[in-house]
Design a protein around this motif. Structure first.
Motif, PDB file in Angstrom:
ATOM      1  N   SER B  52      60.038  34.120   8.309  1.00 20.32           N
ATOM      2  CA  SER B  52      61.313  34.171   7.591  1.00 20.32           C
ATOM      3  C   SER B  52      61.861  35.598   7.503  1.00 20.32           C
ATOM      4  O   SER B  52      61.235  36.493   6.929  1.00 20.32           O
ATOM      5  N   LEU B  53      63.057  35.801   8.074  1.00 18.55           N
ATOM      6  CA  LEU B  53      63.628  37.151   8.115  1.00 18.55           C
ATOM      7  C   LEU B  53      63.941  37.677   6.719  1.00 18.55           C
ATOM      8  O   LEU B  53      63.767  38.863   6.432  1.00 18.55           O
ATOM      9  N   SER B  54      64.391  36.804   5.838  1.00 20.70           N
ATOM     10  CA  SER B  54      64.726  37.297   4.490  1.00 20.70           C
ATOM     11  C   SER B  54      63.459  37.753   3.772  1.00 20.70           C
ATOM     12  O   SER B  54      63.473  38.720   3.007  1.00 20.70           O
ATOM     13  N   VAL B  55      62.345  37.082   4.030  1.00 22.87           N
ATOM     14  CA  VAL B  55      61.079  37.487   3.405  1.00 22.87           C
ATOM     15  C   VAL B  55      60.579  38.809   3.993  1.00 22.87           C
ATOM     16  O   VAL B  55      60.204  39.723   3.255  1.00 22.87           O
ATOM     17  N   THR B  56      60.600  38.932   5.324  1.00 26.17           N
ATOM     18  CA  THR B  56      60.045  40.156   5.923  1.00 26.17           C
ATOM     19  C   THR B  56      60.932  41.359   5.612  1.00 26.17           C
ATOM     20  O   THR B  56      60.429  42.443   5.321  1.00 26.17           O
ATOM     21  N   GLN B  57      62.253  41.175   5.651  1.00 22.49           N
ATOM     22  CA  GLN B  57      63.144  42.308   5.343  1.00 22.49           C
ATOM     23  C   GLN B  57      62.962  42.782   3.908  1.00 22.49           C
ATOM     24  O   GLN B  57      62.912  43.981   3.633  1.00 22.49           O
ATOM     25  N   THR B  58      62.884  41.822   2.988  1.00 20.37           N
ATOM     26  CA  THR B  58      62.713  42.195   1.587  1.00 20.37           C
ATOM     27  C   THR B  58      61.366  42.873   1.367  1.00 20.37           C
ATOM     28  O   THR B  58      61.247  43.836   0.594  1.00 20.37           O
ATOM     29  N   THR B  59      60.340  42.391   2.049  1.00 21.74           N
ATOM     30  CA  THR B  59      59.013  43.008   1.921  1.00 21.74           C
ATOM     31  C   THR B  59      59.051  44.459   2.398  1.00 21.74           C
ATOM     32  O   THR B  59      58.556  45.369   1.707  1.00 21.74           O
ATOM     33  N   ILE B  60      59.641  44.687   3.566  1.00 20.19           N
ATOM     34  CA  ILE B  60      59.730  46.056   4.086  1.00 20.19           C
ATOM     35  C   ILE B  60      60.556  46.932   3.124  1.00 20.19           C
ATOM     36  O   ILE B  60      60.191  48.080   2.838  1.00 20.19           O
ATOM     37  N   ALA B  61      61.652  46.368   2.603  1.00 23.13           N
ATOM     38  CA  ALA B  61      62.489  47.134   1.669  1.00 23.13           C
ATOM     39  C   ALA B  61      61.702  47.524   0.416  1.00 23.13           C
ATOM     40  O   ALA B  61      61.798  48.659  -0.071  1.00 23.13           O
ATOM     41  N   ARG B  62      60.905  46.601  -0.100  1.00 24.97           N
ATOM     42  CA  ARG B  62      60.108  46.914  -1.301  1.00 24.97           C
ATOM     43  C   ARG B  62      59.020  47.937  -1.001  1.00 24.97           C
ATOM     44  O   ARG B  62      58.702  48.788  -1.847  1.00 24.97           O
ATOM     45  N   LEU B  63      58.431  47.840   0.198  1.00 26.12           N
ATOM     46  CA  LEU B  63      57.412  48.839   0.570  1.00 26.12           C
ATOM     47  C   LEU B  63      58.047  50.228   0.636  1.00 26.12           C
ATOM     48  O   LEU B  63      57.472  51.213   0.173  1.00 26.12           O
ATOM     49  N   ARG B  64      59.285  50.290   1.192  1.00 32.80           N
ATOM     50  CA  ARG B  64      59.992  51.574   1.290  1.00 32.80           C
ATOM     51  C   ARG B  64      60.329  52.123  -0.083  1.00 32.80           C
ATOM     52  O   ARG B  64      60.190  53.319  -0.354  1.00 32.80           O
ATOM     53  N   VAL B  98      57.068  38.614  -2.657  1.00 34.14           N
ATOM     54  CA  VAL B  98      58.425  38.349  -2.148  1.00 34.14           C
ATOM     55  C   VAL B  98      58.568  36.876  -1.799  1.00 34.14           C
ATOM     56  O   VAL B  98      59.561  36.221  -2.129  1.00 34.14           O
ATOM     57  N   ARG B  99      57.548  36.346  -1.133  1.00 36.50           N
ATOM     58  CA  ARG B  99      57.629  34.953  -0.732  1.00 36.50           C
ATOM     59  C   ARG B  99      57.747  34.055  -1.963  1.00 36.50           C
ATOM     60  O   ARG B  99      58.495  33.075  -1.972  1.00 36.50           O
ATOM     61  N   HIS B 100      56.978  34.397  -2.970  1.00 38.59           N
ATOM     62  CA  HIS B 100      57.015  33.618  -4.210  1.00 38.59           C
ATOM     63  C   HIS B 100      58.423  33.638  -4.810  1.00 38.59           C
ATOM     64  O   HIS B 100      58.968  32.607  -5.211  1.00 38.59           O
ATOM     65  N   ASP B 101      59.032  34.834  -4.846  1.00 34.03           N
ATOM     66  CA  ASP B 101      60.384  34.965  -5.413  1.00 34.03           C
ATOM     67  C   ASP B 101      61.389  34.127  -4.634  1.00 34.03           C
ATOM     68  O   ASP B 101      62.231  33.424  -5.201  1.00 34.03           O
ATOM     69  N   ILE B 102      61.309  34.234  -3.293  1.00 33.54           N
ATOM     70  CA  ILE B 102      62.306  33.557  -2.461  1.00 33.54           C
ATOM     71  C   ILE B 102      62.061  32.053  -2.441  1.00 33.54           C
ATOM     72  O   ILE B 102      62.992  31.246  -2.443  1.00 33.54           O
ATOM     73  N   ASN B 103      60.792  31.666  -2.468  1.00 36.24           N
ATOM     74  CA  ASN B 103      60.445  30.252  -2.452  1.00 36.24           C
ATOM     75  C   ASN B 103      61.116  29.490  -3.584  1.00 36.24           C
ATOM     76  O   ASN B 103      61.583  28.372  -3.395  1.00 36.24           O
ATOM     77  N   SER B 104      61.147  30.125  -4.754  1.00 36.66           N
ATOM     78  CA  SER B 104      61.688  29.427  -5.919  1.00 36.66           C
ATOM     79  C   SER B 104      63.170  29.118  -5.720  1.00 36.66           C
ATOM     80  O   SER B 104      63.692  28.156  -6.266  1.00 36.66           O
ATOM     81  N   LYS B 105      63.850  29.939  -4.884  1.00 36.46           N
ATOM     82  CA  LYS B 105      65.268  29.671  -4.608  1.00 36.46           C
ATOM     83  C   LYS B 105      65.436  28.615  -3.511  1.00 36.46           C
ATOM     84  O   LYS B 105      66.532  28.071  -3.345  1.00 36.46           O
TER      85      LYS B 105
END
Lengths: 241, 241
Positions: B52-64, B98-105
């Motif tokens: 999932s692109l929204s999950v991977t992008q958000t993960t990278i953004a949070r790591l940054r 991140v996955r947990h957050d997005i999953n709920s939506k």
């Protein structure tokens, strides 16, 4: 899992299946997945199976019963059907109905009852035809553009087919191609295993022209596998980038 | 889909990713899936992403974000973590959260939010380590026995790796191996596409020693692909069985 492949060529149809079945990785067994229905010179039908063993075995059993008792069977006999398309309809309907019966018993356990089949055959006066029958009973057919069909663990062995198989491929080269496709799958996936069942239905023969079980200790297969490994390594070493 | 592969060799780590993303077959796009975090000579970390692109992008953004604001971030910074194991823990925890957050939506729409990552890196004084991080945040590590990790459409390109890659493979041969593994995948699966991102982290350099974007019209890649096709066909023709 399983790997089965069928090629529809101008010269005939070439079929290969493995024999490994498993209920979990700790319970593996050997079962034939290639079934021949033949009235030599008149009609030859071969079915390759993948998926739930209880579904595929029951489907084959019902197809056999319908051949032996065509009057009492709900579906018509595949040995009496007028065309290969009718045969595909019968096999698809039988598969879907068996799956439906078994599914109702399995609801509690969430075990998959999906199964698919490759159906290849020719009747005297008709064309060679090859179908991939989906778990729901619908099907697609091999054509000049896509002269091969695969079921089960199809990805490992696809690159070699994509590169060497065309409708003009000879039966001899086709044998090599399916064996190498299987070899790549065997090396990379534990759920596919020897022995192998190989068959050829030459064009207009309406009979199995060549059939072979390739055992795990088959010297020719081992030599081919080794020669292919060497060819890949040599090719790999020669490439520069 | 995606195809990313990483090799952990005695001479260093070699990484390759494609750039195709799709939301259905009718909506494809190009996105970088290789991310580098580097303090040259001190620490070099590379992350490859699939799913999932929204999950991977958000993960990278949070790591940054955690790197830039290590005090306010919930997870510690991967550039400050003491070991590569700690880095893997941080990346895994961030991905899972991140996955947990997005999953709920996403519950209503049944769209998968699964994503996985390959994490490769070395800090000064430490060992090179490479991890495959699962959607749940747990991970496995590449070892001498299995010196490569793959995410995404991994099956088509596995046979070549199984045959030619060992921990002693040189960085040059490793480059060929991952490019040929990608080439097989590109040919057989539409959901993997050019351009490609390639990177090498030589042992103990703690920096990206070589990085390259390979565009669709890259002449060298095309020549290699053609040479490999020819080598396979020649090898195929020479084999007798």
């Amino acid at each position: 899992m399983t790997y089965c492949v069928g090629l529809l060529l101008k010269a005939g149809m070439v079929l290969l299946s493995d024999t490994r079945t498993n209920a979990g990785l700790d319970n593996i067994a050997t079962y034939r997945k290639m079934f021949v229905f033949e009235e030599p010179g008149e009609r030859c039908i071969t079915v390759l199976t993948a998926g739930s063993l209880s579904v595929t075995q029951t489907t084959i059993a019902r197809l056999r019963e319908a051949i032996e008792h065509p009057d009492t069977a709900e579906d018509a006999s595949i040995m009496a059907a007028h065309t290969m398309l009718d045969v595909a309809e019968i096999v698809g309907a039988t598969l879907a109905s068996v799956r439906h019966d078994i599914n109702s018993k399995m609801e509690m356990s969430k075990v998959s009852t999906a199964a698919s089949m490759i159906l290849a055959g020719q009747r005297k006066g008709g064309a060679m035809r090859m179908f991939l029958i989906y778990p729901e009973g619908n099907f697609i057919e091999a054509t000049e553009d896509t002269p091969y069909l695969q079921i089960g663990e199809h990805k490992y062995g696809k690159p070699i087919l994509d590169r060497v198989v065309t409708p003009d491929t000879t039966l001899e080269d086709a044998r090599k191609a399916v064996l190498l496709s299987m070899d790549s799958t065997l090396r990379s996936n534990l759920s596919v295993g020897m022995p192998l069942d190989f068959a050829v239905i030459a064009k207009d023969a309406c009979r199995i022209s060549d059939q072979q079980r390739i055992e795990p200790n088959d010297e020719d297969f081992r030599a081919m596998s080794q020669a292919w490994s060497n060819a890949l390594r040599d090719g790999f070493l020669k490439i520069t980038i």
